[in-house]
Design an enzyme around this catalytic site. Structure first.
Site, short mmCIF file in Angstrom:
data_model
loop_
_atom_site.label_atom_id
_atom_site.label_comp_id
_atom_site.label_asym_id
_atom_site.label_seq_id
_atom_site.Cartn_x
_atom_site.Cartn_y
_atom_site.Cartn_z
N SER A 107 0.84 -1.20 0.00
CA SER A 107 0.00 0.00 0.00
C SER A 107 0.87 1.24 0.00
O SER A 107 1.97 1.25 0.57
CB SER A 107 -0.94 0.00 1.20
OG SER A 107 -0.36 0.74 2.25
N LYS A 108 0.34 2.26 -0.69
CA LYS A 108 1.10 3.50 -0.84
C LYS A 108 1.47 4.10 0.52
O LYS A 108 2.46 4.80 0.64
CB LYS A 108 0.27 4.52 -1.64
CG LYS A 108 0.30 4.24 -3.11
CD LYS A 108 -0.67 5.15 -3.86
CE LYS A 108 -1.29 4.34 -4.97
NZ LYS A 108 -2.50 4.89 -5.53
N ARG A 109 0.65 3.82 1.52
CA ARG A 109 0.94 4.41 2.84
C ARG A 109 2.08 3.68 3.55
O ARG A 109 2.84 4.29 4.27
CB ARG A 109 -0.33 4.41 3.71
CG ARG A 109 -1.11 5.72 3.60
CD ARG A 109 -2.46 5.62 4.24
NE ARG A 109 -3.36 4.80 3.43
CZ ARG A 109 -3.94 3.69 3.85
NH1 ARG A 109 -3.75 3.25 5.07
NH2 ARG A 109 -4.74 3.01 3.05
N LYS A 110 2.18 2.37 3.32
CA LYS A 110 3.18 1.59 4.07
C LYS A 110 4.47 1.30 3.30
O LYS A 110 5.51 1.12 3.88
CB LYS A 110 2.56 0.26 4.51
CG LYS A 110 1.58 0.40 5.65
CD LYS A 110 1.18 -0.96 6.21
CE LYS A 110 0.25 -1.66 5.25
NZ LYS A 110 -0.10 -3.02 5.57
#
Ligand code: GLU
Length: 283
Positions: free
Chosen positions: A250-253
């Site tokens: 995921s782009k966040r992680k």
């Protein structure tokens, strides 16, 4: 001649590293068989386009060594390879389907569709278009001729749809669980489903190798191939690239863009090598 493709949408700053993994499988299968690897840009969702995304994507694929035999950069016999430049082709094909009775015009307003969906949800039914417009096609054609906005929907047949996936085996779904998919949007652009089927056929793709997230779309594609009277390509839905704990990247992680890795100094060859060997990380 074996022909494979990747069909990325330029909706991010670069190619997702998971797409590189799928691209690598397409590239390897084509090259192993002395075939061709094609890159087609699927830019029909105009609301999600990222400025400069396409250029970066094509450059990264080159940089990493997944050279295309045909693409917007190198051209080819079935050009253009950008869907936004192929609108007339989709329109002509979808009109053919309407004539055959496999698709129909719909002028329902977003408000009506919204109310319909809410009612179905409240009744715990699968949200599906209720075919309101199907009954009034002659009247609707007149309205369209007068300039009313419309979409074209696929008439899902009431039967079982079955196909063989090279990885997952025989898959069968019931048409009664599928929605009458929009094929042509009111802005004149095709949806993914229409664009992908028309182009894979016209571009003579023999093997559609793509991420497993597209598996639920394939029965609709099978219906389209049948409606057009076209023979099917082979389908292979590959597992997604995941974290060691099997969660999605995921782009966040995680860094998800290929350039994130290359900019850190990871060599293109090393990244390709890693993606080709790390089977452990696939679900
Ligand atoms: N445009 C789709 C994507 O962004 C292509 C899916 C497919 O390969 O059919 O991944």
């Amino acid at each position: 001649m074996i022909r494979t493709r990747i069909a990325p949408s330029p909706t991010g700053k670069d190619v997702h590293v998971g797409s590189i993994s799928t691209a690598l499988m397409n590239f390897a299968w084509a090259k192993k068989n002395k075939g061709q690897f094609i890159v087609r840009i699927e830019d029909t969702d105009r609301t999600r386009l990222v400025e400069g995304g396409e250029k970066k994507m094509l450059e990264t694929l080159e940089e990493i060594g997944l050279h295309a035999d045909e693409s917007p950069l190198v051209g080819g016999p079935y050009a253009p390879y950008r869907q936004s430049e192929r609108l007339e082709i989709y329109k002509k094909h979808v009109e053919g389907l309407v004539k055959k009775g496999s698709a129909y015009y719909c002028i329902c307003s977003p408000q009506r569709l919204d109310e319909m969906r809410k009612k179905q949800q409240a009744e715990k039914k699968i949200p599906k278009y209720d075919r309101h417009c199907l009954k009034n096609q002659e009247e609707i054609k007149k309205k369209i001729a007068r300039g009313e906005k419309y979409v074209v929907r696929l008439l899902i047949p009431d039967k079982e749809i079955s196909f063989k996936d090279l990885i997952r085996g025989q898959i069968t779904v019931s048409g009664s669980n599928l929605d009458d998919q929009v094929l042509l949007k009111s802005d004149g652009f095709p949806t993914y489903h229409l664009g992908v089927v028309v182009d894979d056929y016209l571009m003579k793709i023999t093997h559609v190798i793509r991420g497993e997230e597209w598996l639920p779309s394939t029965p609709k594609h099978i219906i389209l191939y049948e409606a057009f009277g076209w023979s099917l390509p082979a389908f292979a839905h590959v597992s997604l690239l995941r974290n060691p704990d099997k969660s999605k990247l995921s782009k966040r992680k995680n860094p998800v863009w290929t350039s994130d890795y290359l900019e850190k100094g990871i060599l293109p060859e090393a990244l390709l090598n890693y993606l080709s060997r790390k089977r452990y990380f696939y679900s």
